[in-house]
Motif scaffolding. Structure first.
Motif, PDB file in Angstrom:
ATOM      1  N   SER A   5       0.809  -0.953   0.170  1.00 21.08           N
ATOM      2  CA  SER A   5       0.246   0.049   0.343  1.00 21.08           C
ATOM      3  C   SER A   5       1.083   1.583  -0.085  1.00 21.08           C
ATOM      4  O   SER A   5       2.140   1.139   0.578  1.00 21.08           O
ATOM      5  CB  SER A   5      -1.152  -0.080   1.314  1.00 21.08           C
ATOM      6  OG  SER A   5      -0.184   0.167   2.164  1.00 21.08           O
ATOM      7  N   SER A   6       0.638   2.233  -0.968  1.00 24.31           N
ATOM      8  CA  SER A   6       1.196   3.910  -0.186  1.00 24.31           C
ATOM      9  C   SER A   6       0.382   4.866   0.221  1.00 24.31           C
ATOM     10  O   SER A   6      -0.955   4.322   0.953  1.00 24.31           O
ATOM     11  CB  SER A   6       0.992   4.070  -1.982  1.00 24.31           C
ATOM     12  OG  SER A   6       1.837   2.654  -2.855  1.00 24.31           O
ATOM     13  N   SER A   7       1.277   5.576   0.777  1.00 25.98           N
ATOM     14  CA  SER A   7       0.561   6.507   1.477  1.00 25.98           C
ATOM     15  C   SER A   7       1.564   7.733   1.912  1.00 25.98           C
ATOM     16  O   SER A   7       2.614   7.488   0.397  1.00 25.98           O
ATOM     17  CB  SER A   7       0.816   6.376   3.022  1.00 25.98           C
ATOM     18  OG  SER A   7       2.352   6.495   3.568  1.00 25.98           O
ATOM     19  N   LEU A   8       0.860   9.333   2.019  1.00 21.39           N
ATOM     20  CA  LEU A   8       1.460  10.068   1.381  1.00 21.39           C
ATOM     21  C   LEU A   8       2.674  10.269   2.555  1.00 21.39           C
ATOM     22  O   LEU A   8       3.732  11.430   1.874  1.00 21.39           O
ATOM     23  CB  LEU A   8       0.618  11.722   1.389  1.00 21.39           C
ATOM     24  CG  LEU A   8      -0.560  11.904   0.290  1.00 21.39           C
ATOM     25  CD1 LEU A   8      -1.526  12.955   0.941  1.00 21.39           C
ATOM     26  CD2 LEU A   8      -0.069  12.030  -0.515  1.00 21.39           C
ATOM     27  N   SER A   9       2.489   9.577   3.391  1.00 23.10           N
ATOM     28  CA  SER A   9       4.001  10.118   4.188  1.00 23.10           C
ATOM     29  C   SER A   9       5.380   9.478   3.345  1.00 23.10           C
ATOM     30  O   SER A   9       6.687   9.931   3.794  1.00 23.10           O
ATOM     31  CB  SER A   9       3.766   9.345   5.199  1.00 23.10           C
ATOM     32  OG  SER A   9       3.841   8.042   4.782  1.00 23.10           O
ATOM     33  N   GLU A  10       4.784   8.063   2.411  1.00 23.57           N
ATOM     34  CA  GLU A  10       6.001   8.197   1.414  1.00 23.57           C
ATOM     35  C   GLU A  10       5.676   9.035   0.433  1.00 23.57           C
ATOM     36  O   GLU A  10       7.736   8.980   0.165  1.00 23.57           O
ATOM     37  CB  GLU A  10       5.854   6.310   0.868  1.00 23.57           C
ATOM     38  CG  GLU A  10       4.802   6.097   2.278  1.00 23.57           C
ATOM     39  CD  GLU A  10       5.320   4.279   1.385  1.00 23.57           C
ATOM     40  OE1 GLU A  10       4.886   4.335  -0.116  1.00 23.57           O
ATOM     41  OE2 GLU A  10       4.954   3.271   2.186  1.00 23.57           O
ATOM     42  N   VAL A  11       5.138  10.207   0.427  1.00 24.31           N
ATOM     43  CA  VAL A  11       6.387  10.920  -0.578  1.00 24.31           C
ATOM     44  C   VAL A  11       7.232  12.243  -0.515  1.00 24.31           C
ATOM     45  O   VAL A  11       7.845  12.404   0.867  1.00 24.31           O
ATOM     46  CB  VAL A  11       4.857  11.758  -1.280  1.00 24.31           C
ATOM     47  CG1 VAL A  11       5.250  12.676  -2.295  1.00 24.31           C
ATOM     48  CG2 VAL A  11       4.004  10.644  -2.244  1.00 24.31           C
ATOM     49  N   ALA A  21       6.376  13.755  -9.506  1.00 26.39           N
ATOM     50  CA  ALA A  21       6.868  12.191  -9.655  1.00 26.39           C
ATOM     51  C   ALA A  21       6.994  11.351  -8.876  1.00 26.39           C
ATOM     52  O   ALA A  21       5.404  10.923  -9.262  1.00 26.39           O
ATOM     53  CB  ALA A  21       8.497  12.742 -10.435  1.00 26.39           C
ATOM     54  N   ALA A  22       6.402  11.463  -7.653  1.00 25.59           N
ATOM     55  CA  ALA A  22       6.399  10.367  -6.694  1.00 25.59           C
ATOM     56  C   ALA A  22       5.111  10.626  -6.314  1.00 25.59           C
ATOM     57  O   ALA A  22       4.340   9.614  -5.857  1.00 25.59           O
ATOM     58  CB  ALA A  22       7.676  11.237  -5.570  1.00 25.59           C
ATOM     59  N   ALA A  23       4.664  11.912  -6.419  1.00 27.16           N
ATOM     60  CA  ALA A  23       2.960  12.306  -6.336  1.00 27.16           C
ATOM     61  C   ALA A  23       2.256  11.315  -7.388  1.00 27.16           C
ATOM     62  O   ALA A  23       1.295  10.242  -6.956  1.00 27.16           O
ATOM     63  CB  ALA A  23       2.627  13.341  -5.297  1.00 27.16           C
ATOM     64  N   GLY A  24       2.300  11.149  -7.979  1.00 27.44           N
ATOM     65  CA  GLY A  24       1.805  10.255  -9.445  1.00 27.44           C
ATOM     66  C   GLY A  24       1.504   9.312  -9.061  1.00 27.44           C
ATOM     67  O   GLY A  24       0.833   8.262  -9.719  1.00 27.44           O
ATOM     68  N   THR A  25       3.067   8.759  -8.613  1.00 23.44           N
ATOM     69  CA  THR A  25       2.993   7.240  -8.471  1.00 23.44           C
ATOM     70  C   THR A  25       2.125   7.172  -7.804  1.00 23.44           C
ATOM     71  O   THR A  25       1.705   5.536  -7.909  1.00 23.44           O
ATOM     72  CB  THR A  25       4.807   7.374  -8.728  1.00 23.44           C
ATOM     73  OG1 THR A  25       5.569   7.369 -10.070  1.00 23.44           O
ATOM     74  CG2 THR A  25       5.120   5.622  -8.224  1.00 23.44           C
ATOM     75  N   LEU A  26       2.047   7.640  -6.416  1.00 28.47           N
ATOM     76  CA  LEU A  26       1.589   7.291  -5.837  1.00 28.47           C
ATOM     77  C   LEU A  26      -0.051   6.713  -5.945  1.00 28.47           C
ATOM     78  O   LEU A  26      -0.454   5.729  -5.669  1.00 28.47           O
ATOM     79  CB  LEU A  26       1.763   8.456  -4.509  1.00 28.47           C
ATOM     80  CG  LEU A  26       1.219   7.637  -3.407  1.00 28.47           C
ATOM     81  CD1 LEU A  26       1.262   6.374  -2.303  1.00 28.47           C
ATOM     82  CD2 LEU A  26       1.369   8.684  -2.303  1.00 28.47           C
TER      83      LEU A  26
END
Length: 197
Positions: A5-11, A21-26
């Motif tokens: 799973s992905s979360s905004l804390s990983e951006v 780019a990271a946000a789009g991937t997420l």
């Protein structure tokens, strides 16, 4: 992303906000995850519907089996009642037939007794008639024998008288004692013949 799973804390953060780019991937990963969950939800919903339909079929079958069981029990009760009625009717029929046979046997015995009594009565009547005929015939024979003996005595007396008259020097009539002796002999001969008869 951790545990798939992905979360905004990983951006990663950048100047003036998140890394695009990271946000789009997420976001793409989140959309992919959402599509998978929606597909899984749809599959589960379809499976639930299939299970519900299968459950309804099982309920329908169970109801049909229950109805068949009730029908079978009713048929069994009806058959048992009919069999008991048939057995009772058969018992009554056997009892009536037995009573009929007993009555018929009693009638046959009574008829046989009456017929035997009639045969014995007729036999007695015939025997009495035969005895009467025999007695009558014996009486006739006795009278005939007595007549024969009496006639024979008279003929014998006549012959003796004729012989005496033909003899030289004899009297024309028998002396009374000789006539009495001839008649006595004739009577004794008659009695002997009657006794023999």
């Amino acid at each position: 992303m951790a545990n798939g799973s992905s979360s905004l804390s990983e951006v990663p953060l950048r100047f003036r906000g998140y890394d695009r780019a990271a946000a789009g991937t997420l976001f793409a990963a989140l959309e992919q995850r959402q599509r998978m969950l929606a597909q899984e939800r749809d599959d589960l919903r379809l499976r639930v519907e299939e299970l519900a339909e299968e459950l309804e079929q099982h309920r329908t079958r169970a109801q049909a089996v229950a109805d068949a069981l009730v029908t079978a029990q009713k048929i069994a009760v009806d058959l048992r009642t009919a069999a008991e009625a048939d057995i009772e009717e058969e018992r009554r029929g056997v009892a009536e037939e037995r009573e009929h046979l007993l009555d018929e046997g009693a009638t046959i015995r009574a008829d046989a007794r009456q017929e035997a009594t009639e045969i014995v009565r007729e036999a007695r009547i015939r025997a009495d008639r035969l005895i009467e005929e025999i007695v009558a015939a014996l009486n006739v024979y006795q009278h005939e024998a007595e007549d024969f003996v009496s006639g024979s005595g008279e003929r014998l007396t006549s012959l003796v008288h004729e012989l005496l008259t033909r003899m030289p020097g004899s009297a024309p009539e028998l002396p009374p004692e000789l006539e009495d002796g001839v008649e006595a002999e004739a009577e004794s001969g008659s009695t002997d013949i009657a006794d023999v008869a």
